[in-house]
Motif scaffolding. Sequence first.
Motif, mmCIF file in Angstrom:
data_model
loop_
_atom_site.group_PDB
_atom_site.id
_atom_site.type_symbol
_atom_site.label_atom_id
_atom_site.label_comp_id
_atom_site.label_asym_id
_atom_site.label_seq_id
_atom_site.Cartn_x
_atom_site.Cartn_y
_atom_site.Cartn_z
ATOM 1 N N LEU A 228 -4.218 2.697 7.415
ATOM 2 C CA LEU A 228 -5.111 3.578 6.846
ATOM 3 C C LEU A 228 -5.123 3.413 5.170
ATOM 4 O O LEU A 228 -6.219 3.046 4.588
ATOM 5 N N ALA A 229 -4.180 3.013 4.814
ATOM 6 C CA ALA A 229 -3.811 3.284 3.343
ATOM 7 C C ALA A 229 -4.375 1.470 3.339
ATOM 8 O O ALA A 229 -5.418 1.188 1.852
ATOM 9 N N THR A 230 -4.646 0.527 3.366
ATOM 10 C CA THR A 230 -4.537 -0.650 3.722
ATOM 11 C C THR A 230 -5.792 -0.896 4.086
ATOM 12 O O THR A 230 -6.843 -1.567 3.015
ATOM 13 N N VAL A 231 -6.499 -0.001 5.192
ATOM 14 C CA VAL A 231 -8.204 0.432 4.782
ATOM 15 C C VAL A 231 -9.116 0.401 3.665
ATOM 16 O O VAL A 231 -9.599 -0.324 3.371
ATOM 17 N N LEU A 232 -8.159 1.239 3.146
ATOM 18 C CA LEU A 232 -8.801 1.489 1.794
ATOM 19 C C LEU A 232 -8.855 0.176 0.623
ATOM 20 O O LEU A 232 -9.180 0.669 -0.080
ATOM 21 N N GLU B 161 -7.296 2.603 18.752
ATOM 22 C CA GLU B 161 -8.665 2.989 18.674
ATOM 23 C C GLU B 161 -8.413 4.621 17.832
ATOM 24 O O GLU B 161 -8.626 4.628 17.277
ATOM 25 N N GLN B 162 -6.825 4.942 17.980
ATOM 26 C CA GLN B 162 -6.242 6.123 16.368
ATOM 27 C C GLN B 162 -7.016 5.720 15.473
ATOM 28 O O GLN B 162 -7.632 5.904 14.605
ATOM 29 N N LEU B 163 -6.776 4.376 15.066
ATOM 30 C CA LEU B 163 -6.981 3.798 13.287
ATOM 31 C C LEU B 163 -8.881 3.706 13.232
ATOM 32 O O LEU B 163 -9.154 4.837 11.776
ATOM 33 N N PHE B 164 -9.433 3.596 14.116
ATOM 34 C CA PHE B 164 -10.970 3.036 14.776
ATOM 35 C C PHE B 164 -11.050 4.615 13.893
ATOM 36 O O PHE B 164 -12.452 5.282 13.138
ATOM 37 N N ASN B 165 -10.750 5.626 14.840
ATOM 38 C CA ASN B 165 -11.737 7.072 14.859
ATOM 39 C C ASN B 165 -11.321 7.580 13.756
ATOM 40 O O ASN B 165 -11.725 8.773 12.877
ATOM 41 N N SER B 166 -9.885 6.962 12.985
ATOM 42 C CA SER B 166 -9.482 7.776 11.854
ATOM 43 C C SER B 166 -10.353 7.569 10.889
ATOM 44 O O SER B 166 -10.885 8.312 9.631
ATOM 45 N N ILE B 167 -10.384 6.054 9.923
ATOM 46 C CA ILE B 167 -11.702 5.344 9.503
ATOM 47 C C ILE B 167 -13.044 6.551 9.523
ATOM 48 O O ILE B 167 -13.280 6.554 8.625
ATOM 49 N N GLN B 168 -13.404 7.013 10.674
ATOM 50 C CA GLN B 168 -14.631 7.044 10.709
ATOM 51 C C GLN B 168 -15.080 8.563 10.469
ATOM 52 O O GLN B 168 -15.497 9.435 9.796
ATOM 53 N N PHE C 142 -13.872 6.928 5.263
ATOM 54 C CA PHE C 142 -12.731 5.735 4.359
ATOM 55 C C PHE C 142 -13.622 4.546 4.506
ATOM 56 O O PHE C 142 -14.056 4.545 3.262
ATOM 57 N N ASP C 143 -14.701 4.830 5.738
ATOM 58 C CA ASP C 143 -15.481 3.349 5.703
ATOM 59 C C ASP C 143 -16.169 3.476 6.283
ATOM 60 O O ASP C 143 -16.334 3.828 7.733
ATOM 61 N N ASN C 144 -17.316 2.348 6.457
ATOM 62 C CA ASN C 144 -18.558 2.876 7.486
ATOM 63 C C ASN C 144 -18.852 1.179 7.940
ATOM 64 O O ASN C 144 -19.499 1.287 8.556
ATOM 65 N N GLY C 145 -17.578 0.369 7.075
ATOM 66 C CA GLY C 145 -17.644 -1.229 7.576
ATOM 67 C C GLY C 145 -17.741 -1.161 9.333
ATOM 68 O O GLY C 145 -17.049 -0.456 10.290
ATOM 69 N N GLU C 146 -17.883 -2.499 9.917
ATOM 70 C CA GLU C 146 -17.146 -3.309 11.202
ATOM 71 C C GLU C 146 -15.602 -2.823 11.646
ATOM 72 O O GLU C 146 -15.084 -3.410 10.949
ATOM 73 N N TYR C 147 -14.846 -2.373 12.059
ATOM 74 C CA TYR C 147 -13.903 -2.488 12.652
ATOM 75 C C TYR C 147 -13.227 -2.773 13.716
ATOM 76 O O TYR C 147 -14.465 -2.842 14.998
ATOM 77 N N THR C 148 -12.905 -3.646 14.244
ATOM 78 C CA THR C 148 -12.655 -4.599 15.548
ATOM 79 C C THR C 148 -11.307 -4.900 15.933
ATOM 80 O O THR C 148 -10.752 -5.862 15.041
ATOM 81 N N VAL D 166 0.913 -1.356 0.169
ATOM 82 C CA VAL D 166 -0.241 -0.001 0.225
ATOM 83 C C VAL D 166 1.021 1.033 0.170
ATOM 84 O O VAL D 166 0.264 2.259 -0.094
ATOM 85 N N ASN D 167 2.147 0.943 0.198
ATOM 86 C CA ASN D 167 3.249 2.418 0.526
ATOM 87 C C ASN D 167 3.019 3.113 -0.329
ATOM 88 O O ASN D 167 2.787 4.575 -0.551
ATOM 89 N N ASN D 168 2.232 2.816 -2.164
ATOM 90 C CA ASN D 168 2.693 3.858 -3.116
ATOM 91 C C ASN D 168 1.047 4.126 -3.132
ATOM 92 O O ASN D 168 0.687 5.270 -3.938
ATOM 93 N N LEU D 169 0.039 3.986 -1.987
ATOM 94 C CA LEU D 169 -1.422 4.625 -2.022
ATOM 95 C C LEU D 169 -1.635 5.210 -1.143
ATOM 96 O O LEU D 169 -2.375 6.577 -1.356
ATOM 97 N N ILE D 170 -0.716 5.942 -0.604
ATOM 98 C CA ILE D 170 -0.274 6.922 0.769
ATOM 99 C C ILE D 170 -0.668 8.356 0.127
ATOM 100 O O ILE D 170 -1.505 8.836 0.314
ATOM 101 N N PRO D 171 0.836 8.140 -0.887
ATOM 102 C CA PRO D 171 0.303 9.804 -1.556
ATOM 103 C C PRO D 171 -1.219 10.896 -1.566
ATOM 104 O O PRO D 171 -1.081 11.459 -1.739
#
Length: 548
Positions: A300-304, A328-335, A339-345, A250-255
């Motif tokens: 985050l890029a992996t989520v996308l 916690e930071q990842l899930f807050n950021s996704i929201q 990025f996505d409204n799926g379930e993250y645990t 996912v590195n090339n998706l980050i920029p």
Amino acid sequence: MFQLSKLIKSLEDEFIKNDITESITLRRSSIPSFDLQIDNLVKFQKHKNIKAIVNSFSKLIENEPLIKNFEVAKNGFINIEINLENYVFEIENIMNALKKTKKSKKIILDYGGPNIGKPLHVGHLRSLNIGRSLYQINKLAGNNVLNDIHLGDWGMPVAQIICYMEINNIDIEKIEIHDLESIYPKASKQYLEDNIFNLQAQELNKKLNENQKDVIKKWQKLRSISVESIKETLRILNHSFDLWMGESDVNNLIPLMLDDLKKDKKISIDKGAYVSNFESDPKVLITKSDGSYLYLTTDLATVLNRKDKNKIDKTLYIVDKRQKLHFEQLFNSIQYFQFDNGEYTHVEFGTVNDSNGNPFRTRDGDSKKLNELFEDTLSKIKSINEKLDEETSKLLANTVLTFSDLITNRKTDYKFDLDKFTRISGKTGIYVQYAHVRAKKLIQNSNINIDKVDLATSEMDDTDITLLRAFLKFEYTFSQALKNNEPHHLADYLYELSSVFNSMYQNVNILENKNTKLKLNKLKITKHFVNYSKLLMQSLGIQPIEKM
Ligand code: ARG
């Protein structure tokens, strides 16, 4: 419980008539003379129609042929005894019904997560065990599941290794896994202690991120040696993965991701670093001040990427509880980034320590390697039972490594105590395998086609009834494990069934028994036990053995 679903529906309808929206849950009862309990009425004791509700509930329950006896306690608890005669014990029916109760979901399980350059070690054990079990449980529940090992195969740690090899003129084309394993700790030590090396490694990391040809070539070699060794250890431990993605993918998706976030005003510059505009303490760092990416950036890029490629409803990260803040930071950021409204645990777990409760290390101070842990366990098993064949001993070694891990509530730490875990009695993997083999042997030796036998409940002794009643707890236990991502419910239950089966088995001589009805009943119940125990093992990621 699917065989009581009509009753449950009628009880829920009764609630609706009284303006109560509530789903009825059947839990396992802790009272010996009852099998199940319903506690939905407890909180409505002050409802104006409570008397009428209790009355209607009682009538409905009374008319249910599957229920033999019940009582409504003063506080509203309903205790239920099942009529064993009318109950369907066939596990296939139960599993099929279970699958139909929920819409199938697409789930990705992110577990294992080894970093290249390092061997799989004891720190990976729980992620692998819990991950594999949740994978199986979700599959059995009818979900569409994928597991991804999510390799740590990019960034500074990798740059350190390559840089170290360049400086020391180590030819990467010639190295093998054990060379690599000794380089990693040296490189990371030097990175912390030596300023010049530190700068050189950062320089190399830049080149890696710019995809410079010669660096990429070295990285590919490094990755392939590592992956080969990881795969070998996983093969020994009986793990496999659908996806072998990693941070590098996912590195090339980050920029582009960062550009979009800037445009949407979701991140801003703070002392050269990008931070999220999400209000939080501490602030969520998205890039470092030198522009380099963080663990969070990659996740985050992996989520996308996963959302794009795999269309996921739910993602489970089976990772050490020490990474709580990160998730916690990842899930807050996704929201916040929408990025996505799926379930993250975050399926978090505690540490495996050595038998004294200290971090599990080798004499050299490294983390204990998983292939060594396997070898130790295998030798122990062979020393206990010298007559076992190689294949069975290996299956038992894996059983021990899996069962002792999963029987502990995943959130608590535990001590790895090989003596205790390999005992034939007590809550061990050996114990449950032994009961399973014993049951299979009994059926084989009987030479009777048990599938044709029907249970005659009038001819049962107490041990038969106890075992049948123990089967009734399957559905609730399975759904607890599924709902809470907690395999220990199933491990505990497998132990319980095995020990109840052993009592039944030891009570009378089954094959020589003159009472044919009793004998056939016992064989039929044994057959059920084999099926339940096999399914429970499967859901824990354990392979049943054939002989012992
Ligand atoms: N490689 C990481 C580590 O060693 C674990 C990765 C867990 N998965 C994830 N998507 N963050 O800590």
